[in-house]
Design an enzyme around this catalytic site. Structure first.
Site, PDB file in Angstrom:
ATOM      1  N   SER A 213     -25.156 -24.368  15.949  1.00 56.60           N
ATOM      2  CA  SER A 213     -25.941 -23.638  16.934  1.00 56.60           C
ATOM      3  C   SER A 213     -26.858 -24.821  17.610  1.00 56.60           C
ATOM      4  CB  SER A 213     -26.705 -22.576  16.305  1.00 56.60           C
ATOM      5  OG  SER A 213     -26.115 -21.788  15.802  1.00 56.60           O
TER       6      SER A 213
ATOM      7  N   GLY B  84     -29.162 -23.770  20.203  1.00 59.64           N
ATOM      8  CA  GLY B  84     -30.062 -23.263  20.946  1.00 59.64           C
ATOM      9  C   GLY B  84     -29.679 -23.068  22.340  1.00 59.64           C
ATOM     10  N   ALA B  85     -30.579 -23.243  23.326  1.00 55.90           N
ATOM     11  CA  ALA B  85     -30.174 -23.143  24.864  1.00 55.90           C
ATOM     12  C   ALA B  85     -28.699 -23.617  25.163  1.00 55.90           C
ATOM     13  CB  ALA B  85     -31.327 -23.375  25.568  1.00 55.90           C
TER      14      ALA B  85
ATOM     15  N   GLY C 194     -25.822 -23.535  23.541  1.00 55.60           N
ATOM     16  CA  GLY C 194     -24.950 -22.894  22.876  1.00 55.60           C
ATOM     17  C   GLY C 194     -24.213 -23.273  21.687  1.00 55.60           C
TER      18      GLY C 194
ATOM     19  N   GLY D 293     -28.743 -16.454  15.934  1.00 51.10           N
ATOM     20  CA  GLY D 293     -27.755 -16.971  14.926  1.00 51.10           C
ATOM     21  C   GLY D 293     -27.160 -16.099  14.378  1.00 51.10           C
ATOM     22  N   ASP D 294     -27.618 -14.835  13.924  1.00 56.49           N
ATOM     23  CA  ASP D 294     -27.123 -13.688  13.258  1.00 56.49           C
ATOM     24  C   ASP D 294     -26.014 -13.084  14.129  1.00 56.49           C
ATOM     25  OD1 ASP D 294     -28.482 -14.411  10.815  1.00 56.49           O
ATOM     26  OD2 ASP D 294     -30.124 -12.951  11.581  1.00 56.49           O
TER      27      ASP D 294
END
Length: 306
Positions: free
Chosen positions: A214, A216-217, A219, A245-246
């Site tokens: 992950s 974040g912004a 992708g 994330g889930d």
């Protein structure tokens, strides 16, 4: 059926405040209590998508009773392993001014050896009906350090996903998960490597078949045995990031259950992650955004150093 396992379940408490300031009294705008933990959030997203999903988690004490009541009210199929100690609480404080999120995560109740054994047996009995096994979150005190490796070993030829951090994550890698999903910070913590592609390669060396990081912004970054990809959302979103994330894990699980390619996995995971940012609580998604975003996700091959 997709099976999710949450050894360290939680009763999630969410507060909204205009802004969070140290040494100040805050007036809460809205407050929610709901069953939580990473695997529970994954299950909620899959249930919203109409998928067949079954949840296994621990529950104890008054908080555990409220946890169970919420799962029932949500119509989620679940088996709860009873424990003597009380289910932990996690607290999320969401600022409505700048969408900043502050999390307070309790460590969880200490499991007795018999309680861990009961959890393992519950998974053993259910996994034969599953198409994918998802193991998510922290391990509670009292669980064996290699607890996730033990659970992953129960999967008989089906895809498995491990989404954890720290020592529990590293000790789970010998269970050879099909996919792992650390964020960039968790990846650095486990490998000591700053470059996410190099860190992902190290996780594959330690046992993971594929690593989805992950960003974040920015992708998701995927590193598999033969290729590396980055998937980027079409736009940067603001909102509650606690369940993003889930939701990505839910997308990975759904696509693995359908035998999709890694590019398909990435598109679905990034679209669901963004849809979760727009949801009010972890486990909620904005379905309209998900359906619009999935074909709009930008997919870029990443060159692999030789």
């Amino acid at each position: 059926m997709i099976l999710t396992v949450t050894p360290n379940s939680a009763l999630d408490v969410t507060y909204t405040v205009p802004s969070l300031r140290p040494d100040a009294v805050h007036r809460v705008g809205e407050m929610w209590h709901r069953a939580g933990g990473k695997g529970i959030n994954v299950g909620r997203v899959l249930h919203t998508l109409g998928e067949d999903v079954h949840l296994i988690a621990t529950a104890g004490g008054p908080a555990g009773a409220r946890f169970a009541e919420d799962l029932l009210a949500a119509g989620l199929s679940a088996e709860l392993v009873p424990i003597a100690s009380e289910t932990r609480r996690t607290t999320t404080i969401l600022s409505t001014v700048d969408s900043s999120v502050t999390l307070l995560n309790e460590p969880g109740p200490k499991l007795k050896p018999a309680e861990w054994a009961a959890l393992v047996e519950t998974v053993r009995e259910a996994v034969g009906r599953a198409s994918v096994l998802v193991c998510s979150g922290s391990l509670p005190p009292g669980a064996p350090p290699d607890g996730y490796a033990q659970l992953l070993a129960l999967a008989d030829g089906i895809p498995t996903i491990l989404d954890a951090s720290g020592d529990a994550f590293r000790a789970g890698l010998p269970g050879r998960p099909t996919a792992v999903k650390p964020n960039a910070e968790e990846l650095r913590e486990v490998t000591g490597l700053a470059d996410p592609l190099v860190g992902a390669a190290e996780l594959r060396r330690l046992g993971a078949a594929a690593v989805l990081v992950s960003l974040g912004a920015d992708g998701l970054l995927a590193s598999t045995s033969d290729s590396d990809w980055q998937a980027r959302p079409s736009a940067v979103l603001t909102g509650n990031t606690t369940g993003a994330g889930d939701a990505a894990v839910a997308g990975i699980a759904l696509e693995l259950a359908r035998g999709g390619s890694w590019p398909d996995v990435l598109r679905r995971a990034v679209a669901l992650s963004g849809a979760a940012v727009l949801g009010p609580l972890a486990g909620d998604i904005d379905l309209d955004h998900y359906h619009r975003e999935r074909p709009a996700v930008e997919l870029l091959p990443r060159s692999r150093s030789r």
